[in-house]
Write an enzyme that holds these catalytic residues in place. Structure first.
Site, PDB file in Angstrom:
ATOM      1  CB  CYS A 134       1.439  -9.480   0.647  1.00 56.84           C
ATOM      2  SG  CYS A 134       1.848  -7.860   0.016  1.00 56.84           S
ATOM      3  CB  CYS A 137       2.335  -6.719   3.037  1.00 53.52           C
ATOM      4  SG  CYS A 137       1.349  -6.467   1.553  1.00 53.52           S
ATOM      5  CG  ASP A 138       3.093  -9.621   5.804  1.00 57.53           C
ATOM      6  OD1 ASP A 138       2.838  -8.472   6.193  1.00 57.53           O
ATOM      7  OD2 ASP A 138       2.228 -10.497   5.656  1.00 57.53           O
TER       8      ASP A 138
HETATM    9  P1  FAD Z   1     -10.455  -6.167  -1.367  1.00 54.33           P
HETATM   10  O1  FAD Z   1      -9.756  -5.675  -0.176  1.00 54.33           O
HETATM   11  O2  FAD Z   1     -10.262  -7.594  -1.791  1.00 54.33           O
HETATM   12  O3  FAD Z   1     -12.018  -5.891  -1.163  1.00 54.33           O
HETATM   13  C1  FAD Z   1     -12.983  -6.470  -1.998  1.00 54.33           C
HETATM   14  C2  FAD Z   1     -14.371  -6.139  -1.509  1.00 54.33           C
HETATM   15  O4  FAD Z   1     -15.336  -6.687  -2.416  1.00 54.33           O
HETATM   16  C3  FAD Z   1     -14.728  -6.739  -0.154  1.00 54.33           C
HETATM   17  O5  FAD Z   1     -15.600  -5.875   0.513  1.00 54.33           O
HETATM   18  C4  FAD Z   1     -15.439  -8.033  -0.545  1.00 54.33           C
HETATM   19  O6  FAD Z   1     -16.282  -8.536   0.482  1.00 54.33           O
HETATM   20  C5  FAD Z   1     -16.233  -7.545  -1.711  1.00 54.33           C
HETATM   21  N1  FAD Z   1     -16.734  -8.563  -2.667  1.00 54.33           N
HETATM   22  C6  FAD Z   1     -16.065  -9.557  -3.298  1.00 54.33           C
HETATM   23  N2  FAD Z   1     -16.895 -10.219  -4.133  1.00 54.33           N
HETATM   24  C7  FAD Z   1     -18.099  -9.613  -4.042  1.00 54.33           C
HETATM   25  C8  FAD Z   1     -19.382  -9.809  -4.661  1.00 54.33           C
HETATM   26  N3  FAD Z   1     -19.587 -10.764  -5.582  1.00 54.33           N
HETATM   27  N4  FAD Z   1     -20.421  -8.981  -4.298  1.00 54.33           N
HETATM   28  C9  FAD Z   1     -20.232  -7.995  -3.377  1.00 54.33           C
HETATM   29  N5  FAD Z   1     -19.049  -7.757  -2.767  1.00 54.33           N
HETATM   30  C10 FAD Z   1     -18.012  -8.558  -3.097  1.00 54.33           C
HETATM   31  N6  FAD Z   1      -1.554  -4.399   1.241  1.00 54.33           N
HETATM   32  C11 FAD Z   1      -0.785  -3.390   1.714  1.00 54.33           C
HETATM   33  O7  FAD Z   1      -0.688  -2.333   1.075  1.00 54.33           O
HETATM   34  N7  FAD Z   1      -0.126  -3.519   2.921  1.00 54.33           N
HETATM   35  C12 FAD Z   1      -0.200  -4.642   3.679  1.00 54.33           C
HETATM   36  O8  FAD Z   1       0.428  -4.727   4.743  1.00 54.33           O
HETATM   37  C13 FAD Z   1      -1.002  -5.722   3.193  1.00 54.33           C
HETATM   38  N8  FAD Z   1      -1.073  -6.885   3.869  1.00 54.33           N
HETATM   39  C14 FAD Z   1      -1.888  -7.879   3.405  1.00 54.33           C
HETATM   40  C15 FAD Z   1      -2.010  -9.042   4.168  1.00 54.33           C
HETATM   41  C16 FAD Z   1      -2.863 -10.056   3.761  1.00 54.33           C
HETATM   42  C17 FAD Z   1      -2.999 -11.283   4.623  1.00 54.33           C
HETATM   43  C18 FAD Z   1      -3.624  -9.903   2.559  1.00 54.33           C
HETATM   44  C19 FAD Z   1      -4.586 -10.973   2.121  1.00 54.33           C
HETATM   45  C20 FAD Z   1      -3.480  -8.762   1.783  1.00 54.33           C
HETATM   46  C21 FAD Z   1      -2.607  -7.735   2.196  1.00 54.33           C
HETATM   47  N9  FAD Z   1      -2.441  -6.575   1.445  1.00 54.33           N
HETATM   48  C22 FAD Z   1      -1.677  -5.545   1.947  1.00 54.33           C
HETATM   49  C23 FAD Z   1      -3.127  -6.391   0.142  1.00 54.33           C
HETATM   50  C24 FAD Z   1      -4.356  -5.480   0.307  1.00 54.33           C
HETATM   51  O9  FAD Z   1      -5.160  -5.975   1.363  1.00 54.33           O
HETATM   52  C25 FAD Z   1      -5.151  -5.404  -1.000  1.00 54.33           C
HETATM   53  O10 FAD Z   1      -4.320  -4.939  -2.048  1.00 54.33           O
HETATM   54  C26 FAD Z   1      -6.346  -4.468  -0.883  1.00 54.33           C
HETATM   55  O11 FAD Z   1      -7.202  -4.856   0.170  1.00 54.33           O
HETATM   56  C27 FAD Z   1      -7.147  -4.439  -2.182  1.00 54.33           C
HETATM   57  O12 FAD Z   1      -8.275  -3.644  -2.027  1.00 54.33           O
HETATM   58  P2  FAD Z   1      -9.573  -3.836  -2.936  1.00 54.33           P
HETATM   59  O13 FAD Z   1     -10.560  -2.842  -2.433  1.00 54.33           O
HETATM   60  O14 FAD Z   1      -9.188  -3.772  -4.373  1.00 54.33           O
HETATM   61  O15 FAD Z   1     -10.083  -5.328  -2.695  1.00 54.33           O
END
Ligand code: FAD
Length: 310
Positions: A134, A137-138
């Protein structure tokens, strides 16, 4: 049944749960892994009001905030199917991998997304130790250093342009014989003095000293020659895949597989809302996902308010 059932427990799902519970309605969260992608994140420095934290700490804080309310948290539960209500305003069913099923008057899908990996030696080993996904982010972690971007589509070229303003040098690697990004982006990239572009380049290994990344090896697919470049960071930009495989044929999805939502988080199915990285909302970030979760919960609450009394 639940008034609001949230599927996914990342930042979007946690925010939706807090907003729903504060309305005094029956709220549940079913998640495969509470915390979501944040669990895999090392430093978080862009969640406004929190100058610096790390992923596991942030995930624990999300959970603690949800647990401060009367919410059923069902962790380690994977949803496999969504069955729409049989009549307008009826119950929506979520079937789980464990054979169970949950019913709710409204559902918020916040199952997030995952970065596609290049699957070469060193990628997993040096994740968060030079290997990043990202740029928003990084990127700042690599200020003044040398980095590579793998992927010459729109996201790769955007990342390279973005990073070129922060780091010393960017090398972009594309497997195909030309970049696949929009011409305006490619022209912009080519105009930058500290960028080199390698097409027909197959990344074969991300190398390191055992603690951190120190380079990238690739094969020139035209000459067959093997090369190695020394650098401090690699951004893998070959696609973000939304976790919507289980919804195909049920909800309207974009060509990238994202759930299409409107300004209230509504999907194509009445009573089903979506938030965060799993949707068409642009820019996948924690702060955006949390705001989006709050919005979808308020959208769903508005929907519930208008249902006829049962
Ligand atoms: P997610 O965080 O992807 O959560 C999805 C949830 O759904 C999880 O609980 C998962 O287990 C669950 N799930 C998935 N499929 C199913 C299913 N079929 N049934 C039940 N549950 C399910 N963003 C920043 O703003 N700053 C940062 O520094 C940053 N660093 C990052 C570093 C890395 C390595 C990564 C991978 C991402 C980073 N991001 C960062 C991006 C950020 O993490 C995401 O934008 C954010 O987590 C999205 O949130 P979300 O709730 O939409 O989805």
């Amino acid at each position: 049944p639940y008034d609001m059932l949230i599927v996914g427990g990342g930042p979007a799902g946690a925010a939706a749960a807090v907003y729903a519970a504060r309305k005094g309605i029956r709220t549940g969260v079913a998640a495969e892994r509470f915390g979501g992608q944040v669990n895999d994140t090392l430093a978080i420095e862009n969640f406004i009001s929190v100058t610096a934290t790390d992923g596991p700490k942030f995930a624990a804080a999300l959970e603690a905030h949800v647990k401060a309310y009367d919410v059923d948290i069902m962790n380690l539960q994977r949803a496999e199917k969504l069955i729409p209500a049989s009549e307008p305003g009826g119950l929506i069913e979520i079937q789980l991998a464990n054979g169970g099923s949950l019913k709710a008057r409204s559902v918020i899908v916040s199952t997030g997304a995952r970065w596609r990996n290049v699957n070469v030696p060193g990628e997993a080993e040096y994740k968060n130790k030079g290997v990043a996904y990202c740029p928003h982010c990084d990127g700042p972690l690599f200020k003044g250093k040398r980095v590579a971007v793998i992927g010459g589509g729109n996201s790769g070229v955007e990342a390279a342009i973005d990073l070129a303003g922060i780091v010393a040098h960017v090398s972009l690697f594309e497997f195909a014989d030309q970049l696949r990004a929009d011409a305006v982006l490619v022209n912009k990239l080519k105009s930058l003095p500290n960028v080199s572009i390698h097409t027909s380049a197959q990344t074969t290994e991300l190398t390191g000293d055992g603690n951190k990344l120190d380079g990238l090896s690739y094969t020139d697919r035209v000459s067959g020659a093997a090369h190695h470049v020394e650098l401090e960071g690699v951004f893998v930009q070959i696609g973000l895949v939304p976790n919507t495989e289980w919804l195909k044929g049920t909800l309207e999805l974009s060509k990238f597989g994202e759930i299409i939502v409107d300004s209230h988080g509504r999907t194509s199915l009445p009573g089903v809302f979506a938030a965060g990285d799993v949707t068409t909302v642009p820019f996948k970030q924690i702060i955006i996902a949390t705001g989006d979760g709050a919005k979808a919960a308020l959208g769903a609450f508005d929907y519930l308010m208008r249902l006829p009394a049962s």
